[in-house]
Design a protein around this motif. Sequence first.
Motif, PDB file in Angstrom:
ATOM      1  N   MET A   1       0.085   3.295   3.773  1.00 62.79           N
ATOM      2  CA  MET A   1      -0.155   2.634   5.059  1.00 62.79           C
ATOM      3  C   MET A   1       0.556   1.295   5.094  1.00 62.79           C
ATOM      4  O   MET A   1       0.756   0.662   4.064  1.00 62.79           O
ATOM      5  CB  MET A   1      -1.658   2.374   5.279  1.00 62.79           C
ATOM      6  N   SER A   2       0.881   0.863   6.294  1.00 58.32           N
ATOM      7  CA  SER A   2       1.381  -0.491   6.496  1.00 58.32           C
ATOM      8  C   SER A   2       0.165  -1.412   6.556  1.00 58.32           C
ATOM      9  O   SER A   2      -0.752  -1.172   7.344  1.00 58.32           O
ATOM     10  CB  SER A   2       2.163  -0.537   7.812  1.00 58.32           C
ATOM     11  N   CYS A   3       0.119  -2.434   5.691  1.00 57.92           N
ATOM     12  CA  CYS A   3      -1.040  -3.339   5.644  1.00 57.92           C
ATOM     13  C   CYS A   3      -0.573  -4.787   5.584  1.00 57.92           C
ATOM     14  O   CYS A   3       0.461  -5.086   4.978  1.00 57.92           O
ATOM     15  CB  CYS A   3      -1.898  -3.070   4.413  1.00 57.92           C
ATOM     16  N   GLU A   4      -1.352  -5.670   6.198  1.00 56.38           N
ATOM     17  CA  GLU A   4      -1.072  -7.103   6.138  1.00 56.38           C
ATOM     18  C   GLU A   4      -2.379  -7.871   6.000  1.00 56.38           C
ATOM     19  O   GLU A   4      -3.355  -7.583   6.700  1.00 56.38           O
ATOM     20  CB  GLU A   4      -0.323  -7.578   7.376  1.00 56.38           C
TER      21      GLU A   4
ATOM     22  N   CYS B   1      -4.757  -2.472   8.373  1.00 55.32           N
ATOM     23  CA  CYS B   1      -3.899  -1.371   7.932  1.00 55.32           C
ATOM     24  C   CYS B   1      -3.687  -0.397   9.083  1.00 55.32           C
ATOM     25  O   CYS B   1      -4.582  -0.190   9.903  1.00 55.32           O
ATOM     26  CB  CYS B   1      -4.517  -0.622   6.749  1.00 55.32           C
ATOM     27  N   ASP B   2      -2.496   0.169   9.122  1.00 54.58           N
ATOM     28  CA  ASP B   2      -2.138   1.129  10.157  1.00 54.58           C
ATOM     29  C   ASP B   2      -1.724   2.431   9.485  1.00 54.58           C
ATOM     30  O   ASP B   2      -0.672   2.504   8.859  1.00 54.58           O
ATOM     31  CB  ASP B   2      -0.983   0.578  10.993  1.00 54.58           C
TER      32      ASP B   2
ATOM     33  N   ARG C   1      -6.581   2.283  13.786  1.00 59.49           N
ATOM     34  CA  ARG C   1      -6.229   1.224  12.847  1.00 59.49           C
ATOM     35  C   ARG C   1      -7.517   0.895  12.096  1.00 59.49           C
ATOM     36  O   ARG C   1      -8.617   1.215  12.551  1.00 59.49           O
ATOM     37  CB  ARG C   1      -5.688  -0.004  13.572  1.00 59.49           C
TER      38      ARG C   1
ATOM     39  N   SER D   1      -9.479  -2.036   9.184  1.00 60.50           N
ATOM     40  CA  SER D   1      -9.413  -3.307   8.468  1.00 60.50           C
ATOM     41  C   SER D   1     -10.498  -3.347   7.399  1.00 60.50           C
ATOM     42  O   SER D   1     -11.553  -2.735   7.536  1.00 60.50           O
ATOM     43  CB  SER D   1      -9.587  -4.499   9.416  1.00 60.50           C
TER      44      SER D   1
ATOM     45  N   HIS E   1       0.876  -1.171   0.000  1.00 61.16           N
ATOM     46  CA  HIS E   1       0.000   0.000   0.000  1.00 61.16           C
ATOM     47  C   HIS E   1       0.912   1.219   0.000  1.00 61.16           C
ATOM     48  O   HIS E   1       1.924   1.221   0.687  1.00 61.16           O
ATOM     49  CB  HIS E   1      -0.889  -0.014   1.254  1.00 61.16           C
TER      50      HIS E   1
END
Length: 193
Positions: A116-119, A136-137, A145, A147, A113
């Motif tokens: 943002m940091s996403c997993e 996502c953060d 946060r 989602s 992304h």
Amino acid sequence: MMLALLFFAGTAAAAAPADDTLARGARDGAAPAWSIAVATPAGWTRDCCLYARAIGVDAVLYQGEWSGKPQRVMVLNVWPQKLPTMAAEIEADHKRYLQLDPAGKVSSFAVRHRTMSCEATIYQGSDHIDDVLVFCDPGKASGIRLSWSMTVNDNDPQRRALLGDFMQVVVASRYHRDHEAHAPAHAAGPRGG
């Protein structure tokens, strides 16, 4: 399935109009007011205020008529940061899922992304119903946060197209610090409760 998601996570393009706000939240403690914007894929209906509010989430995207079933519905949840890291949020979610379905399978991968940091996590249920959940953060200063999640039957003939649209929405989502006063955000957790 994971290869298809990896493909879409890496190649989905975000054509972003100037304002495509899907959900908003008011200041909550240290977290400033926020908005989440995203372009909606063709054929999907946006809802922040009728069905989403009824099920306690910030927004939903769905195709056709609202059925009330979780399958084929993209769900946006936004909540104040409670755990110290996004990894801790993901670990807690994995633990909850496996407590509910000890025979389920869990796999994760990073999502590219731009802001943002996403997993992503894929939950393969013993009931042959799978959940795809992307945390996502937007960063510590956001105080939140978020989602995106979607439930899909493992034998759904439109599975690949649905997951493609889902990942397109995830990577196109944009967090904005919002300076206007709005109604309070929902307090739902990452899986809707």
